[in-house]
Design a protein around this motif. Structure first.
Motif, mmCIF file in Angstrom:
data_model
loop_
_atom_site.group_PDB
_atom_site.id
_atom_site.type_symbol
_atom_site.label_atom_id
_atom_site.label_comp_id
_atom_site.label_asym_id
_atom_site.label_seq_id
_atom_site.Cartn_x
_atom_site.Cartn_y
_atom_site.Cartn_z
ATOM 1 N N GLU A 68 7.336 4.794 0.763
ATOM 2 C CA GLU A 68 6.379 3.702 0.684
ATOM 3 C C GLU A 68 5.435 3.822 -0.518
ATOM 4 O OE1 GLU A 68 4.464 6.634 3.683
ATOM 5 O OE2 GLU A 68 6.445 6.122 2.880
ATOM 6 N N ASP A 69 5.370 5.002 -1.128
ATOM 7 C CA ASP A 69 4.518 5.220 -2.295
ATOM 8 C C ASP A 69 5.304 4.870 -3.551
ATOM 9 O OD1 ASP A 69 2.709 6.017 -4.210
ATOM 10 O OD2 ASP A 69 2.764 8.156 -3.685
ATOM 11 N N VAL A 70 5.341 3.597 -3.867
ATOM 12 C CA VAL A 70 6.178 3.110 -4.958
ATOM 13 C C VAL A 70 5.783 3.761 -6.285
ATOM 14 C CG1 VAL A 70 6.790 1.043 -6.294
ATOM 15 C CG2 VAL A 70 6.715 0.952 -3.790
ATOM 16 N N HIS A 73 7.816 6.870 -7.228
ATOM 17 C CA HIS A 73 9.271 6.830 -7.383
ATOM 18 C C HIS A 73 9.727 7.380 -8.730
ATOM 19 C CE1 HIS A 73 9.871 3.377 -4.224
ATOM 20 N NE2 HIS A 73 9.363 4.474 -3.707
ATOM 21 N N ARG A 121 10.010 -2.756 1.164
ATOM 22 C CA ARG A 121 9.349 -2.640 -0.141
ATOM 23 C C ARG A 121 9.739 -1.340 -0.853
ATOM 24 N NH1 ARG A 121 4.320 -0.916 -2.396
ATOM 25 N NH2 ARG A 121 3.565 -2.351 -4.014
ATOM 26 N N GLY A 122 9.610 -0.223 -0.144
ATOM 27 C CA GLY A 122 9.973 1.058 -0.752
ATOM 28 C C GLY A 122 11.438 1.113 -1.134
ATOM 29 N N PHE A 125 12.169 -1.114 -4.355
ATOM 30 C CA PHE A 125 11.708 -0.599 -5.646
ATOM 31 C C PHE A 125 12.367 0.723 -6.019
ATOM 32 C CE2 PHE A 125 8.417 -3.811 -4.942
ATOM 33 C CZ PHE A 125 8.496 -4.450 -6.171
ATOM 34 N N MET A 126 12.779 1.538 -5.039
ATOM 35 C CA MET A 126 13.543 2.734 -5.380
ATOM 36 C C MET A 126 14.931 2.339 -5.868
ATOM 37 S SD MET A 126 13.156 5.959 -5.632
ATOM 38 C CE MET A 126 14.063 7.501 -5.758
#
Length: 261
Positions: A68-70, A73, A121-122, A125-126
């Motif tokens: 969740e901590d974009v 990444h 979301r995570g 973006f990963m």
């Protein structure tokens, strides 16, 4: 003793510390991949996964990272690329369930944001970061390249007591199709594996409830799915033999999602 083959294919598995993620990591290791995996916690479970990968004769790397901590990444991926050189197979496996099962009319914004923040979301973006890396590091004649997302039968089967989870998983088929279209010309296969009711630490709390329903025919095969069932599907998709099927979904649910009269 692990092999240090400079030309080995490398896989990256999110949420690989235990359960389905560990099974996928080990399946890919047996298929000749060096395996990096991420998870939110570095503990004895993560170390056990490292040791089991190495017991398959492959290299292993654990990177502690919260999906969740974009903003993190890039750092995590840089560490993995420095170790591996390139990522050839990326498996979106990390995810969380509903914090509390209950009436969707009582669902809180906090629970909604927490689940969507990891599972959608995570994950998006990963995947974006890995796709950019794959496009920048294309290798002529190199290993098959793939992106595989582990979703759930909840992508299409509704569970009103887990609304935020269902919503998060229902977006992954579209994520798969979007990335399949974007990456097809580069020969990168993009797939979705859709597990049913799998015996994992996440389902342990509701195991008794499901055992009774198996006897009643909830799952046509009348058994739990195992993490190894999901891992086997990922392994087949990763090897490049089904690349022309990019964008496809593989159900691993014992027939649970088949409508019957």
């Amino acid at each position: 003793m692990f092999r240090n083959d400079a030309h080995a294919a490398t896989a990256l598995v999110t949420g690989g510390r235990r359960g389905i993620g560990r099974a996928i990591a080990l399946e890919l290791a047996t298929r000749g991949y060096d395996v990096a995996f991420t998870d939110a916690a570095g503990d004895s479970e993560a170390q056990a996964t490292v040791e089991q990968i190495e017991a398959c004769g492959r290299r292993a790397l654990f990177v502690e990272s919260r999906l969740e901590d974009v903003a993190s990444h890039g750092r995590a991926l840089d560490q993995i690329i420095a170790w591996a050189g390139a990522v050839d197979c990326f498996v979106n496996n990390a995810g969380i369930g509903s914090p509390v099962r209950g009436d969707l009319l009582d669902l809180t914004p906090e629970a909604f944001d927490a689940v969507l923040g990891v599972n959608l979301r995570g994950t998006f973006f990963m995947t974006q970061a890995v796709a950019r890396h794959m496009l920048a590091t294309a290798r002529e004649g190199g290993p098959a390249r793939s992106i595989i997302s582990v979703s759930s039968v909840s992508a299409r089967m509704a569970s009103p007591e887990r609304a935020e989870y269902c919503l998060s998983k229902s977006a992954l088929p579209m994520l798969t199709r979007l990335f399949a279209l974007r990456l097809a010309a580069s020969g990168i296969g993009v797939f979705e594996v859709r597990p049913g009711i799998i015996r994992t630490p996440m389902t342990a709390a509701v195991a008794q409830r499901y055992e009774a329903r198996f006897e009643q025919g909830l799952v046509p095969m009348r058994r739990w799915g195992e993490a190894s069932d999901v891992a086997a599907a990922v392994g087949v998709l990763a090897d490049g033999s089904l690349r022309f099927a990019t964008g496809s979904v593989l159900n691993v649910d014992g027939g649970l999602s088949i409508s019957a009269l």
